[in-house]
Scaffold this active site. Structure first.
Site, PDB file in Angstrom:
ATOM      1  N   TRP A  84       4.716 -26.008 -16.163  1.00 25.86           N
ATOM      2  CA  TRP A  84       6.179 -26.054 -16.031  1.00 25.86           C
ATOM      3  C   TRP A  84       6.673 -27.450 -15.639  1.00 25.86           C
ATOM      4  CZ3 TRP A  84       8.778 -24.559 -10.818  1.00 25.86           C
ATOM      5  CH2 TRP A  84       8.017 -25.046  -9.753  1.00 25.86           C
ATOM      6  N   ASP A  85       5.733 -28.418 -15.606  1.00 22.08           N
ATOM      7  CA  ASP A  85       6.065 -29.723 -15.035  1.00 22.08           C
ATOM      8  C   ASP A  85       7.183 -30.469 -15.759  1.00 22.08           C
ATOM      9  OD1 ASP A  85       3.424 -28.754 -14.378  1.00 22.08           O
ATOM     10  OD2 ASP A  85       3.137 -30.586 -13.249  1.00 22.08           O
ATOM     11  N   GLU A 101       1.187 -21.191  -5.293  1.00 21.36           N
ATOM     12  CA  GLU A 101      -0.023 -20.547  -5.813  1.00 21.36           C
ATOM     13  C   GLU A 101      -0.925 -19.982  -4.712  1.00 21.36           C
ATOM     14  OE1 GLU A 101      -1.634 -23.573  -8.454  1.00 21.36           O
ATOM     15  OE2 GLU A 101      -0.461 -22.675 -10.086  1.00 21.36           O
ATOM     16  N   LYS A 121       1.449 -23.243  -0.594  1.00 18.08           N
ATOM     17  CA  LYS A 121       0.894 -24.466  -1.197  1.00 18.08           C
ATOM     18  C   LYS A 121       2.004 -25.476  -1.458  1.00 18.08           C
ATOM     19  CE  LYS A 121      -1.560 -26.004  -5.374  1.00 18.08           C
ATOM     20  NZ  LYS A 121      -2.046 -25.629  -6.697  1.00 18.08           N
ATOM     21  N   GLN A 122       3.126 -24.960  -1.946  1.00 16.33           N
ATOM     22  CA  GLN A 122       4.186 -25.869  -2.404  1.00 16.33           C
ATOM     23  C   GLN A 122       5.538 -25.194  -2.286  1.00 16.33           C
ATOM     24  OE1 GLN A 122       2.139 -24.992  -6.282  1.00 16.33           O
ATOM     25  NE2 GLN A 122       3.936 -26.095  -7.011  1.00 16.33           N
TER      26      GLN A 122
HETATM   27  C1  BGC Z   1       0.748 -26.746  -9.215  1.00 16.89           C
HETATM   28  C2  BGC Z   1       1.643 -26.309 -10.353  1.00 16.89           C
HETATM   29  C3  BGC Z   1       1.653 -27.398 -11.418  1.00 16.89           C
HETATM   30  C4  BGC Z   1       0.235 -27.708 -11.854  1.00 16.89           C
HETATM   31  C5  BGC Z   1       0.186 -28.802 -12.889  1.00 16.89           C
HETATM   32  C6  BGC Z   1      -0.621 -27.103  -9.734  1.00 16.89           C
HETATM   33  O1  BGC Z   1      -1.394 -27.608  -8.690  1.00 16.89           O
HETATM   34  O2  BGC Z   1       0.633 -25.720  -8.251  1.00 16.89           O
HETATM   35  O3  BGC Z   1       2.944 -26.082  -9.877  1.00 16.89           O
HETATM   36  O4  BGC Z   1       2.397 -26.980 -12.509  1.00 16.89           O
HETATM   37  O5  BGC Z   1      -0.502 -28.099 -10.733  1.00 16.89           O
HETATM   38  O6  BGC Z   1       0.761 -29.981 -12.407  1.00 16.89           O
END
Ligand code: BGC
Length: 805
Positions: A353-354, A492, A612-613
């Site tokens: 989704w970046d 995640e 995590k984020q």
């Molecule tokens: C993140 C995701 C991201 C992916 C690719 C993962 O570590 O949790 O949000 O899309 O990395 O950058």
């Protein structure tokens, strides 16, 4: 000059991986890591070359289970070039350093011109000292060409010298340690025979299962008379050039490579195309001139400057790598944005989704590139429809990880290196990726006014995504609310409710709220279409009045969980335990990968209020305060003005920034309330790749979302730009570390908007020649700026001046 140069003044084998990733050269079509030309994959060096969109799938066994993996293929290496005094050993920086014979080593990446230079002095075992100056480009002018120029000076000797120049197709995908025992031999050898033109080499191969033909031709010329000897092996072709050097007299060897695939347009056959491109290419200087001209055009479009040299340099580095991954050369390709660029093999080159973090910068400078990336998604609507149908739903369900055909590429198990255990991976449940795509379509439209795109592709994409989420939402009679169950949010570290067997969470707030936003915007997009197009599209999609009523109903009655006066990350989050943050920090230091730590202890992040984020906080990143406020109000959730501040204060300390995207989002949202703290977090995010803050992840590929996102933060957050309803809204909030920010932007067809923000002033100028005035809104005031005119407002005194020519 420092703002344009990334340099290293030594040779450090342990840092090579990072430097190779950061010194990658590319042009959107192809990219090559900044590995030294004389090296091959050996644990220290990893010369990877990747062509956009070229994936290959091989069957694999993971933890005893059969699976298959699509990889962005490591293509034949065009770099190999080395030398030796005729009776000596081939130049090898590692051996030379071990033997104390690497006298000096400097590597320099010129970001403005896209040139990687190496300056080396080396002495061989016989005591002969040779100076090497090497320049490398991957042409931004002609996407199929790359070139390496090597100048050698025998400082204290004369005699024969031998140069080996080769193309190596025996490479495999082996750049990421944890994937190394999975199959990585994606290239089947086809041709490496000598060519009639002695200067030329040709290597042809094809990818094993996707059967993409690839051809690399190389032309090697020297500034002095040479004798050539060809050698070829399966998957490798090379030539030795022998010449005589005289003490102090430079000789130059030029290698020009041409890369084509069977998917390229305007060619008959890729091998022939590569051969004639290499044969006809100009010399290094001619290629360099066109290449630097192409870069100077790009930089003119990317004007963004702050009066802080260190920050500016990293911003330039980020823009540089962004444009090397998605340049205008992708406009005619069918590619998405790999999360780790074309810079390494982490995440196998997959698209996540970046683009959420990447498109805004592009949209305001290269709308054509942004549109091409949205088209990558539109072309995969049929695959997303099939995935939705397969899961028993209507509409389009986009995959969390996407590669060539738009199928789901997310791995189903992953390894925790800390415990050595293979674990189920449920991250494909991040359905929110579809919401991102719909969101990106709308934001692109807002910023460009590209009604044709909206009518032909965008509305269909948005409606099909909206349809999926409206169908996913289940009506709960007892509460008169819609609920979305069994998904994951962006965080995640939570993939299931504690104690429940089935994966997925109920009512992830980010997903639920954004679903409401997408349902509304999809209907807005439909309403914007010309009548005949609207009727036609509804007919084609069989979108009935009842379904539209369902969209409206879901958007009206979606459930959003709250606890303690803040939005809950998901239903039941309130009941999770608090983590002993201080204890874990004390015990482990870096706890960004808390998931691995806890799993190795036999525990799980699912049990804790530890993310995590950014997850709930993503809402404050993707939606403006008024958009979020409006959604919650219309859903009937009463909340005071302090909701944002309270929610931010709640989640910030409960997030461990295990993704580089996290600090970026935090920096953005904190900027509204605490400029100094926001600046501190911004710097963390800004320097994460250049310093490899995640300890070993950047060598496997840069983090393109964070790279582009930090640039966009300066653009949209510090300058306070939003684009809504045909008006450019400005609300600058400069951090105190910066006294001036200048941007050149494109907005809705207006080329050349120059924006200057200082601590006490904001100024907008529209360059002459624009077709119509622009409308801006600043401090509750609407202003029209005609072409050639400018407007400014003193922030200090809250005064605004009328447009002045
Ligand atoms: C993140 C995701 C991201 C992916 C690719 C993962 O570590 O949790 O949000 O899309 O990395 O950058």
């Amino acid at each position: 000059m420092e703002r344009w140069i990334l340099s290293y003044d030594d040779y450090a084998p342990e840092a090579e991986g990072l430097r190779e990733a950061l010194c990658t050269l590319g042009n959107g079509y192809v990219a090559t890591r900044g590995a030294a030309a004389e090296t091959s994959a050996d644990g220290v060096h990893y010369p990877g070359t990747y062509i956009a969109g070229c994936y290959d799938r091989l069957p694999a066994e993971m933890d005893g289970r059969h699976t298959d993996n699509a990889d962005l293929v490591n293509m034949p290496n065009w770099l190999p070039l080395t030398f030796r005094a005729a009776d000596g050993a081939w130049f090898d920086p590692d051996r030379a350093q071990r033997n104390g014979r690497l006298l000096s080593y400097r590597q320099e990446l010129d970001l403005r011109r896209g040139v990687l230079t190496r300056l080396v002095r080396v002495r061989d075992a016989q005591g002969r000292t040779t100076r090497v100056a090497q320049r490398r480009i991957v042409s931004m002018d002609d996407p199929h060409l790359a070139a390496l120029e090597t100048t050698l000076v025998a400082e204290d000797w004369s005699g024969p010298i031998q140069i080996e120049s080769a193309v190596d197709g025996r490479v495999t995908n082996s750049g990421v340690e944890r994937y190394r025992n999975l199959p990585g031999a994606h290239l089947a050898h086809e041709e490496s025979t000598p060519q009639s033109d002695p200067e030329l080499l040709l290597l042809r191969a094809s990818t094993v299962t996707s059967r993409i033909g690839v051809a690399v031709a190389a032309r090697t010329r020297a500034s002095a008379p040479v004798e050539r000897a060809h050698r070829a092996e399966e998957g490798w072709t090379g030539q030795d050039l022998t010449m005589h050097v005289r003490e102090g007299v430079p000789v130059t060897i030029e290698k020009v490579a041409a890369v084509f695939t069977s998917r390229d347009r305007a060619i008959e056959e890729h091998g022939r195309a590569a051969l004639s491109a290499a044969a006809d290419a100009g010399d290094f200087d001619a290629l360099l001139e066109r290449h630097t001209l192409a870069w100077s055009r790009l930089w003119r479009r990317c004007q963004l400057s702050v009066d802080h040299v260190d920050v500016q340099r990293v911003l330039n580095l980020h823009i540089f790598h962004l444009l090397q991954t998605v340049s205008e050369h992708i406009v005619d390709l069918d590619v998405g944005v790999p999360a780790r660029g074309l810079h390494g093999e982490a995440y196998r080159g997959h698209v996540f989704w970046d683009e959420l973090f990447i498109l805004p910068f592009l949209t305001m400078r290269f709308p054509g590139i942004a549109r091409a990336l949205l088209m990558y998604r539109w072309r995969r609507l049929p695959a997303a429809r099939r995935a939705a149908a397969g899961a028993g739903h209507r509409g389009a369900m986009y995959p969390w990880q996407s590669a060539a055909d738009g199928g789901e590429e997310t791995q189903r198990i992953h390894l925790n290196p800390r415990s050595g255990r293979w674990l189920p991976d449920h991250s494909h449940l991040q359905r929110h990726v579809g919401l991102t795509i719909a969101h990106n379509v709308w934001r692109y439209y807002e910023a460009t006014g590209d009604a044709e795109f909206l009518a032909e592709y965008g509305t269909e994409t948005m409606l099909e995504i909206a349809r999926f989420f409206a169908d996913l939402a289940v009506y709960d009679r007892s509460t008169d609310r819609y609920r979305i169950r069994g998904v994951m949010g962006p965080d995640e570290y939570h993939d299931a409710h504690p104690g429940r067997d089935e994966p997925g969470l109920d009512d992830n707030a980010y997903t639920n709220v954004l679903t409401v936003w997408v349902l509304r915007r999809a209907l807005d997009a439909l309403a914007l279409l010309p009548e005949d197009r609207r009727v036609e599209l509804r007919e084609r999609l069989a979108l009935t009045r009842e379904e539209i009523t369902r969209f409206e109903d879901v958007a009206h009655k979606m459930y959003v969980p709250f606890h303690d006066g803040v939005i809950s990350q998901f239903d039941g989050y309130a009941d999770l335990e608090e983590l002993d943050w201080a204890g874990y920090r004390e015990r482990y230091g870096d706890i960004r990968r808390l998931d691995r730590i806890l799993e190795a202890e036999g525990d799980s992040t699912n049990r804790y209020k530890a993310s995590k984020q950014a997850d709930v906080l993503m809402l404050f990143y993707v939606l403006s305060p008024s958009e979020l406020d409006d959604i919650l109000r219309r859903l009937g959730y009463g909340h005071g003005p302090g909701l944002a501040a309270k929610t931010i204060d709640y989640y910030l300390p409960r997030t461990c920034d295990g993704s580089t995207l996290s600090s970026l989002v935090h920096a953005w949202i904190v900027a509204h309330t605490d400029g100094d703290e926001a600046w501190r977090i911004f710097l963390e995010s800004l320097f994460s790749d250049i310093t490899d803050a995640q300890h070993g992840t950047t060598p496997e590929g840069v983090h393109l979302g964070a790279m582009a996102g930090t640039v966009d933060l300066v653009q949209r957050c510090h300058a306070g730009i939003t684009t809504r309803g045909g008006t450019l809204h400005l609300e600058p909030r400069l951090p105190s570390a910066i006294s001036e920010l200048r941007l050149g932007l494109r907005y809705r067809g207006h080329w050349g908007i120059d924006l200057t923000c200082r601590q006490d002033l904001v100024r907008v100028a529209l360059r002459p020649g624009a077709a119509s005035p622009i409308r801006i809104r600043y401090a509750d005031e609407d202003v029209q700026i005609p072409p050639g005119a400018s407007w400014e407002s003193s922030l200090q005194y809250g005064r605004t001046a009328p447009p002045a020519a």
